[in-house]
Design an enzyme around this catalytic site. Sequence first.
Site, PDB file in Angstrom:
ATOM      1  CB  SER A 237      -1.001  -0.058   1.150  1.00  0.00           C
ATOM      2  OG  SER A 237      -2.068   0.825   1.049  1.00  0.00           O
ATOM      3  CG  ASP A 465      -6.141  -2.759  -4.034  1.00  0.00           C
ATOM      4  OD1 ASP A 465      -6.637  -2.119  -3.071  1.00  0.00           O
ATOM      5  OD2 ASP A 465      -4.726  -2.908  -3.797  1.00  0.00           O
ATOM      6  CG  HIS A 495      -5.390  -2.571   0.128  1.00  0.00           C
ATOM      7  ND1 HIS A 495      -4.886  -2.156  -1.087  1.00  0.00           N
ATOM      8  CD2 HIS A 495      -4.690  -1.855   1.209  1.00  0.00           C
ATOM      9  CE1 HIS A 495      -4.144  -1.180  -0.451  1.00  0.00           C
ATOM     10  NE2 HIS A 495      -4.002  -1.202   0.691  1.00  0.00           N
TER      11      HIS A 495
END
Length: 526
Positions: A237, A465, A495
């Site tokens: 991320s 995602d 995610h």
Amino acid sequence: MHTVVRGAGALGLTVLLLTAATGCQGDGSSAAEPAPATGAAAGAGAAATGSAAQPLDWHACAAPTSAQGEGTAPAVDWQCATLKAPLDHTKPNGTTIDLALIRSRARDEQQRIGSLLFNFGGPGASGVATLPALAATYSSLNSRYDLVSFDPRGVGASAGVTCLDDRAMDAATAADSTPETPGEVKALDDSNARFAAACERNSGPVLPYVDTESAARDMDLMRQALGDEKLSYFGISYGTQLGGVYAHLFPQQVGRMVLDSVVDPTKDPQQSALGQAQGFQLALADFMKACAAQAGATCPTGTGGDEGTAKVAALVQKLEQSPLPTAQGRQLTESLAVTGIAAALYSQESWPALAAGLTEAMEQGTGDTLLKLADALNGRDAQGHYSNLNAANRAISCVDARQRYSDQDVQQQLPQFRAASPVFGAYTAWGLTGCTGWPVPGRTAHPEVSAPGAAPVLVVGTTGDPATPVEGARTMAQQLGAGVGVTVTLQGEGHGGYNTGNACLKQTVDAYLLDGTVPADGTTCG
């Protein structure tokens, strides 16, 4: 107020989300050696690597602090240490800050490769608290790597940014974050101003220096202190942005690097927010389709599609005027409901909790499950204490990005955001005002990640995602440069691709990290 979702909710929060859910019911080729760095990047890298490595005093770890997210002390095979770094990297002999590290030694000392440094995103997730909780996921890598993580500057135990107290955070997270009247707009502006003022009052000297570039320079100090010639790194991320910036600054020091669930480095905050509105709407649609197929008439979102979206949007709209009671004595407001729904969409494993939460809210008139999910994403524990996730998230995001958005800017963009998502559009749009009035200016329009001469970097994107749409992975690979960015796409949900447990992706990433096998660019795992 809500967490600025810039690749947020990364895997550091997955542990909390899963806890809430449980409580609620190609061809490979060899990697080329990196070429010498050139220009400004070479100078920066040379300066950093020319400094003497610090000795690290590894010792038994205490339980995570409230700022890190609390929890129990990790097992005895985990060790903790503190690294000193300049507060301002342009003044290496000036004021220093302490950076908290944690590690688990490689099981096979004879076949040990080195250290594998993790960042779990946010920005604002504590690596010291997160890595032990997710260690089983990385067990195969722990065979030959020391698994290492850290609290980035401004996070947790690393000069953690402090803003509002717990009671004020409860009020801020519950407040209306999608204003529709001038009075509501003013209330949101006042809330943002109070948050910024509290951060400046409690952490003013640190705020100018919690930027991503400074954190990347910290990572090179860690590389040296760990005794590694090259940095092996796993960023998830926001951690992909941090890794990309590191690669730009220190291309010669890039070893084996995985960037999973990628923040698009070319998008400004408005473009990123719009992409997330679209991403969360797509994930909601996928959830509703699966729910209809599995639960039929008992699915709270009916047949899904437009019907399901209308049901969820109607629930959210109703909560603006009539919040739902919970067993905690707190109310589920519109903002907390949207946060809870978004939280569950980060992981397919949380979909049952989302179905339960929507059923409770729509049919039973209670908000317990959605509130637990919202608390997980907001970093609030069962005792009502908040980690510094929100504070660090805001501070890092606002010092990184120079863009500032007015109420008028948001109002002009609202139709586009609402068209992208009737549920999440206004929520993500108004989040853009979070940095307006911030006490320090932002540094750049977008992060620089070009890394000519760096070793191949694995860039992983997942088609479903919600927080970092898959297109960001392709863009990151292009920006890293020819022969550097290597894309791998997971056709799936959630995610954090590696942590889904997909066998193909795990095998591909493990072969790269453990054996140096670089997959063909464009590899796809189903």
